[in-house]
Design a protein around this motif. Sequence first.
Motif, PDB file in Angstrom:
ATOM      1  N   ALA A 188      -4.723   1.062  -3.842  1.00  0.00           N
ATOM      2  CA  ALA A 188      -4.619   2.481  -3.489  1.00  0.00           C
ATOM      3  C   ALA A 188      -5.777   3.321  -4.030  1.00  0.00           C
ATOM      4  O   ALA A 188      -6.004   4.437  -3.566  1.00  0.00           O
ATOM      5  CB  ALA A 188      -3.289   3.046  -3.970  1.00  0.00           C
ATOM      6  N   HIS A 189      -6.521   2.802  -4.976  1.00  0.00           N
ATOM      7  CA  HIS A 189      -7.671   3.525  -5.514  1.00  0.00           C
ATOM      8  C   HIS A 189      -8.894   3.397  -4.603  1.00  0.00           C
ATOM      9  O   HIS A 189      -9.943   3.979  -4.873  1.00  0.00           O
ATOM     10  CB  HIS A 189      -8.009   3.024  -6.923  1.00  0.00           C
ATOM     11  N   ARG A 190      -8.773   2.653  -3.515  1.00  0.00           N
ATOM     12  CA  ARG A 190      -9.848   2.461  -2.542  1.00  0.00           C
ATOM     13  C   ARG A 190      -9.474   3.103  -1.207  1.00  0.00           C
ATOM     14  O   ARG A 190      -8.295   3.299  -0.906  1.00  0.00           O
ATOM     15  CB  ARG A 190     -10.115   0.969  -2.313  1.00  0.00           C
ATOM     16  N   THR A 191     -10.489   3.380  -0.396  1.00  0.00           N
ATOM     17  CA  THR A 191     -10.257   4.010   0.905  1.00  0.00           C
ATOM     18  C   THR A 191     -10.464   3.021   2.048  1.00  0.00           C
ATOM     19  O   THR A 191     -11.024   1.934   1.843  1.00  0.00           O
ATOM     20  CB  THR A 191     -11.219   5.194   1.126  1.00  0.00           C
ATOM     21  N   THR A 239     -11.528   8.242   5.043  1.00  0.00           N
ATOM     22  CA  THR A 239     -11.275   8.801   3.707  1.00  0.00           C
ATOM     23  C   THR A 239      -9.846   8.567   3.224  1.00  0.00           C
ATOM     24  O   THR A 239      -9.540   8.866   2.072  1.00  0.00           O
ATOM     25  CB  THR A 239     -11.573  10.313   3.689  1.00  0.00           C
ATOM     26  N   GLU A 240      -9.012   8.006   4.090  1.00  0.00           N
ATOM     27  CA  GLU A 240      -7.622   7.739   3.693  1.00  0.00           C
ATOM     28  C   GLU A 240      -7.562   6.563   2.727  1.00  0.00           C
ATOM     29  O   GLU A 240      -8.288   5.586   2.876  1.00  0.00           O
ATOM     30  CB  GLU A 240      -6.755   7.442   4.924  1.00  0.00           C
ATOM     31  N   SER A 241      -6.671   6.649   1.758  1.00  0.00           N
ATOM     32  CA  SER A 241      -6.497   5.575   0.770  1.00  0.00           C
ATOM     33  C   SER A 241      -5.731   4.405   1.370  1.00  0.00           C
ATOM     34  O   SER A 241      -4.886   4.588   2.251  1.00  0.00           O
ATOM     35  CB  SER A 241      -5.729   6.089  -0.446  1.00  0.00           C
TER      36      SER A 241
END
Length: 103
Positions: free
Chosen positions: A90-93, A81-83
């Motif tokens: 950065a909008h993706r995990t 769940t970390e970006s």
Amino acid sequence: MSETRTSAAETATANHWTFLTNHAHVLIVLHAQPDLVLREVAGRVGITERAVQRIVQDLEKEGFLQREKVGRKNHYEVRTTESLRHPIEAHRTIGDLLKLITG
């Protein structure tokens, strides 16, 4: 004359650049097989065991990877769940990246 054996990963990284970093490669391998010893991860990624140790330390320090001691071995959990770190992605995990790579 002795014959040297080279893994597919070593051949690929020695002759060509890749789109993903070794940090990403280590995450992908540990996500697929969280109980591998780092020597085996190194062989699959095509880098030294010491380099994998440094990458695992980086990933743990930044919260992308969690290590749990199980007996004499380690079990790794990728924090999906970390970006991603770069502003462009950065909008993706991490989970998004893993899904893209592993299907």
